[in-house]
Design a protein around this motif. Structure first.
Motif, mmCIF file in Angstrom:
data_model
loop_
_atom_site.group_PDB
_atom_site.id
_atom_site.type_symbol
_atom_site.label_atom_id
_atom_site.label_comp_id
_atom_site.label_asym_id
_atom_site.label_seq_id
_atom_site.Cartn_x
_atom_site.Cartn_y
_atom_site.Cartn_z
ATOM 1 N N ALA A 1 -4.731 3.660 -0.923
ATOM 2 C CA ALA A 1 -3.988 2.432 -0.651
ATOM 3 C C ALA A 1 -2.770 2.761 0.219
ATOM 4 C CB ALA A 1 -3.542 1.788 -1.949
ATOM 5 N N HIS A 2 -2.506 1.915 1.201
ATOM 6 C CA HIS A 2 -1.331 2.062 2.051
ATOM 7 C C HIS A 2 -0.091 1.919 1.169
ATOM 8 C CE1 HIS A 2 1.755 1.070 5.009
ATOM 9 N NE2 HIS A 2 0.975 1.670 5.895
ATOM 10 N N TYR B 1 1.720 -1.749 2.219
ATOM 11 C CA TYR B 1 0.933 -2.973 2.284
ATOM 12 C C TYR B 1 -0.205 -3.040 1.278
ATOM 13 C CZ TYR B 1 3.594 -3.326 6.543
ATOM 14 O OH TYR B 1 4.628 -3.376 7.431
ATOM 15 N N LYS C 1 -3.229 -2.119 1.481
ATOM 16 C CA LYS C 1 -4.589 -2.142 2.023
ATOM 17 C C LYS C 1 -5.225 -0.757 1.872
ATOM 18 C CE LYS C 1 -7.355 -2.853 6.124
ATOM 19 N NZ LYS C 1 -7.440 -3.386 7.472
#
Length: 92
Positions: free
Chosen positions: A37-38, A41, A43
């Protein structure tokens, strides 16, 4: 009485990777894809890492899926060795 202390080796990392290059003698270049996961953000993004792997018998070829294990430094860049070939590449 002296107690015998058995020293065990540390557990070593084992990864599944895809062979990218086999042009060097006794060396493979492999890529390991992972998803994370970023941090800001959230994502899920794909992260690719490239490793140099010792292949004593020149068994690996481009496209093979292999299992690699962490080892002592073997050269300037090689820190992994080939354990098994999980799946051979499809050749025409």
């Amino acid at each position: 009485m002296a107690e015998e202390v058995k020293q065990e080796r540390n557990l070593r990392k084992v990864l599944t990777a895809t062979v990218v290059s086999d042009k060097q003698d006794k060396t493979l270049v492999v890529k390991v894809d992972r998803h994370a996961a970023h941090p800001l953000y959230g994502k899920v993004v794909k992260i690719t890492s490239k490793y140099y792997v010792h292949d004593e018998n020149n068994e690996g070829h481009v496209g093979d899926v292999v299992q690699i294990m962490e080892t002592r430094p073997l050269s300037k860049l090689k820190r992994w060795r080939l354990v098994t070939i999980i799946r051979r590449a499809v050749t025409d």
